[in-house]
Design a protein around this motif. Sequence first.
Motif, short mmCIF file in Angstrom:
data_model
loop_
_atom_site.label_atom_id
_atom_site.label_comp_id
_atom_site.label_asym_id
_atom_site.label_seq_id
_atom_site.Cartn_x
_atom_site.Cartn_y
_atom_site.Cartn_z
N LEU A 208 36.82 124.85 81.24
CA LEU A 208 35.86 123.89 80.70
C LEU A 208 34.45 124.18 81.18
N GLN A 243 41.25 123.40 82.89
CA GLN A 243 42.09 122.35 82.30
C GLN A 243 43.47 122.89 82.01
N LYS A 245 46.88 121.69 79.74
CA LYS A 245 47.29 120.75 78.70
C LYS A 245 48.71 121.08 78.26
N SER A 255 46.64 116.18 79.44
CA SER A 255 45.96 117.26 80.18
C SER A 255 45.53 116.77 81.56
N THR A 257 42.83 118.35 85.07
CA THR A 257 41.79 119.32 85.42
C THR A 257 41.74 119.50 86.93
#
Length: 800
Positions: A208, A243, A245, A255, A257
């Motif tokens: 991300l 991340q 998911k 998800s 992180t």
Amino acid sequence: FYLYWFFRICILMALWAVAHLNSPGYGLRALRRTTGGRRGSAGLTGQDANGVPLRRSKRGWMWNQFFLLEEYTGTDLQYVGKLHSDSDRGDGSVRYVLSGEGAGTLFKIDEKSGDIHATKRLDREEKAYYILHAKAVNRFTNEALEGESEFIIKIHDINDNEPRFTKDPYMAQVPEMSDIGTSVIQVTATDADDATYGNSARVVYSILEGQPYFSVDPDTGLIKTALPDMDREVKENYQVVIQAKDMAGQMGGLSGTTTVSITLSDVNDNPPRFTKSLYEFRVPESTELGATAGLVPAEDADIGENAEMDYRIVWSDSPGTFDIITNRSTQEGVIVLRKPLDFESKRQYSFRIQVENVHINPRFFTNGPFRDEATVKIIVEDVDEPPVFRRAAYVMEVIEDVPRNTAIGSISATDPDGKETLIRYSIDRRTDMDRVFNIHAGNGSVFNVRELDREENTWHNITVIATEFNNPRQMSRVPVYIRVLDVNDNAPTLATNYETFVCENAKANQRIQTVSATDPDDPIGGHRFFFSLAQEAAGKANFSVRDNKDNTAWILTRRNSYNSLQRSVYHVPVVITDGDTPMQSSTNTLTIKVCTCDREGKMKLCNAEALTARAGLSTGALVAILLCVIILLMIVVLFAALRRQKKKEPLIISKEDVRDNVVSYNDEGGGEEDTQAFDIGTLRNPEAIEENKQRRDIVPETFYPPVRRPVLPPTRDNNGDVRDFINQRLQDNDSDPTAPPYDSLATYAYEGNGSVAESLSSLESVTTEGDQDYNYLSEWGPRFKKLADMYGGDDSDRDS
């Protein structure tokens, strides 16, 4: 709501499919666990491997395997399934019983219909399946219609858990200037959902934040570099957000992180650089050797060991004058002075220095060395320096017999500053306490002010001080060593005090002594001594002197025998002359004693003077021995006097000393009752008599004080005077309450009524009534007087 009915329809369809699969025509009948029950008709179905016929029994249970969705959110109880036995005719006579995990709490069964419902919402991640047991019994008789059968309720998974990383945050390092695709760190996320059912637990990784510097592998979570030549000196720290998911990354998946902190580690990709191309320093000429002349800093963008530097001088107009070393704590170049500076001879120095890294990385510097250069200029500053002597030390020589105020040498010093400065000279008197030398303050001439004697001091070490006339604080010192040369001014003498003797039976021309000489002078060629007999003694000499030409001489006899009674000592004058100029000589007397010897020439006996001399008893020794004897005699006399005085202290020692006053008391007595029967202290101190003290050994008939009766004079014709004396003493003791016990022995002695010659005392007794002076008896005088008054007697008795 729609999802709920969608999944419920799917489950019903699955149940319908399973029911058909469990029919006799399908091969999944093994899922139906039957442990007992009513059997139907048997039919032959084949044979086993041993040829035994196989039969199939009709199953009594009619039910399907159960499945249940987790996390049910409906208002009604969630329907699980239905148990049914082929014995059930629908008339209510059959009762179904449920037991096992969760029976009665999580799961309830309808006893009549066999329907099973879940009472609570279940979580597959908490427990994935439940094992239960069911049986059918007759409601009225409780007779088992079907044996107990085991079945499983499985919880179907739904995607209700998001992926979770094992760490948050992650810390990682990667070298700067790394190539694209260099691995940094691998992150891992886990999903609690069932990985065997659908994609609920299938995790996909994505980045991300951190682009375009880093990338992540979607399947493994491995983070790699995405840009080449990332420079730590430009940016050192990076924050990357990863991340994870589930549902294979599809829409609707959950998800999680995590943050990865990535630091670029340093590599030696930067060369050191001087901050200036020319460094200039001013250094006073008085700077001491080893002192710092200046600091040269160099900069390096790298850190740690990649920034460590070495400095060196690559060229100099005066090699060896300066040196440069590295300060390891600051990585600066330190310029150090190695040779003294002189403003008057050289006022400026120039040299080039070089700096390079200690640890060089060949990956980044393949085209040449990793270094930099700069120029250093040193300007010497003038200071007011003290005078400088032309020599580091001065050595002078002078003959010992020179007269006073003779110039010995000269000292010279100049001002190094090049100015016409006057110099003043002086001698440090701490090095010439006797003031033997002096120096001219203006020209530095050294001369003696006292006569010199080489035999007393061969060398004189003094210090001369040179001071600037205008600035007395500027001074210098130099050592001056003055050697006194020898002059033959001392005559030789015998080397020692020889103790020579000659035997009475000596023969003529016999050697009796070898002598040598000594001379405090120190001639250059060494000593040469000549020995001879004095001229005045040569004609009547009894001995002769033979020079051996080796600085020794023999003393020889000149006749055959010597008599110690006629002459016990001979004095031989020996003349010793040196061979230096001016020649010096002296006459030395050698004393020869005549002694009695044995046949081998060994001395047996000499005259009294010789024996005394050989014994080594000088007059002082004899006086000391005499003093010791006198002191010893004084100590003996004093000790005897002290013992005599000590013996005089007690008044009564034995019964022979004090006539009728001593009592012999040798019985054991009566214990404590007799402690006051007799007090010897009364005899020692009559003044302390207790007048009313009673006898404790008897009970007296009457109590009356002792009566002192006059002494009856005895007659010379008979012994009646003695008898009367004893009777009187017995009566006195009987009536005396302080007298000793009756079993004691008292002795009395009587001297008579006096001497014809009257008193023999030297104390001049005059009359019996006259008072005598008893002080001569010290403390015993009054006691004797008291005893004499108590027991009577004439003047002679008291004196005695």
